[in-house]
Design an enzyme around this catalytic site. Sequence first.
Site, short mmCIF file in Angstrom:
data_model
loop_
_atom_site.label_atom_id
_atom_site.label_comp_id
_atom_site.label_asym_id
_atom_site.label_seq_id
_atom_site.Cartn_x
_atom_site.Cartn_y
_atom_site.Cartn_z
NE ARG A 1 -28.39 25.87 -0.02
CZ ARG A 1 -28.01 26.99 -0.60
NH1 ARG A 1 -27.06 26.95 -1.51
NH2 ARG A 1 -28.54 28.15 -0.29
CG HIS B 1 -29.35 24.55 -8.61
ND1 HIS B 1 -28.38 25.43 -9.03
CD2 HIS B 1 -30.04 25.19 -7.65
CE1 HIS B 1 -28.48 26.56 -8.35
NE2 HIS B 1 -29.48 26.44 -7.50
CE LYS C 1 -29.86 35.09 -5.00
NZ LYS C 1 -30.11 33.65 -5.21
CB SER D 1 -25.44 30.06 -7.67
OG SER D 1 -26.25 28.99 -8.05
O1 PNS Z 1 -32.55 30.88 -6.45
P1 PNS Z 1 -33.21 32.01 -5.70
O2 PNS Z 1 -32.62 33.35 -6.12
O3 PNS Z 1 -33.18 31.81 -4.21
O4 PNS Z 1 -34.76 32.00 -6.14
C1 PNS Z 1 -35.65 32.99 -5.67
C2 PNS Z 1 -36.87 33.10 -6.61
C3 PNS Z 1 -36.41 33.43 -8.03
C4 PNS Z 1 -37.61 31.77 -6.61
C5 PNS Z 1 -37.80 34.23 -6.03
O5 PNS Z 1 -37.11 35.43 -5.98
C6 PNS Z 1 -39.08 34.38 -6.85
O6 PNS Z 1 -40.01 33.61 -6.69
N1 PNS Z 1 -39.08 35.35 -7.79
C7 PNS Z 1 -40.24 35.64 -8.61
C8 PNS Z 1 -41.01 36.87 -8.13
C9 PNS Z 1 -41.91 36.52 -6.96
O7 PNS Z 1 -42.84 35.74 -7.07
N2 PNS Z 1 -41.58 37.10 -5.80
C10 PNS Z 1 -42.33 36.87 -4.56
C11 PNS Z 1 -41.69 35.73 -3.78
S1 PNS Z 1 -42.52 35.46 -2.25
#
Ligand code: PNS
Length: 165
Positions: free
Chosen positions: A89, A16, A40, A127
């Site tokens: 990645r 990150h 998660k 993570s």
């Molecule tokens: O590190 P991650 O868990 O892969 O990140 C995912 C994250 C937090 C970026 C995604 O779940 C997100 O954007 N969450 C906010 C809610 C939202 O907008 N959901 C629609 C995504 S298309």
Amino acid sequence: MIAIYPGSFDPLTNGHLDLIERGARIFDELVVAILHNPGKTPLFSVEERLEMLRECTVGRTNVRVESFEGLLVDYARQSKAQVVLRGVRAVSDYEYELQMAWMNRQLDSTLETVFMMPAGAYPYLSSKLVREIASLGGAISGMVPPSVEERLRVRLGASPLAQKK
Ligand code: PNS
């Protein structure tokens, strides 16, 4: 140009941080945003994750660390960001990332998603695996910043194996 680098950051890894550095070099302002991933259950609270990110990005004048409850597109609009930055990645990331980028485009067609590759050292760092290794007493130095390693040790406890390494 303002970019948002969203994620769970549970916890922040060196992968990150590598992406934050790359993003900060390209964009005028980089907002690192802790958002909720409904898939998660986090190990660290949002407050703890904010602290970790802020500790590790201190001195980076064009990097801001925030958290937001809600849709990424709403946060982007509120932050006046034109770009969402995500790290890709291995090929295994691609489908999930493409799906999110496409969905975000459906929700807000003015928002562009930009993908960047982390440094060669981090293609398989995640993570999830860091949490798993730390919880089983494996060595995670080099995978996360020292302050994050210490928080993981305190949260998960040091096993005899971790003390040996
Ligand atoms: O590190 P991650 O868990 O892969 O990140 C995912 C994250 C937090 C970026 C995604 O779940 C997100 O954007 N969450 C906010 C809610 C939202 O907008 N959901 C629609 C995504 S298309």
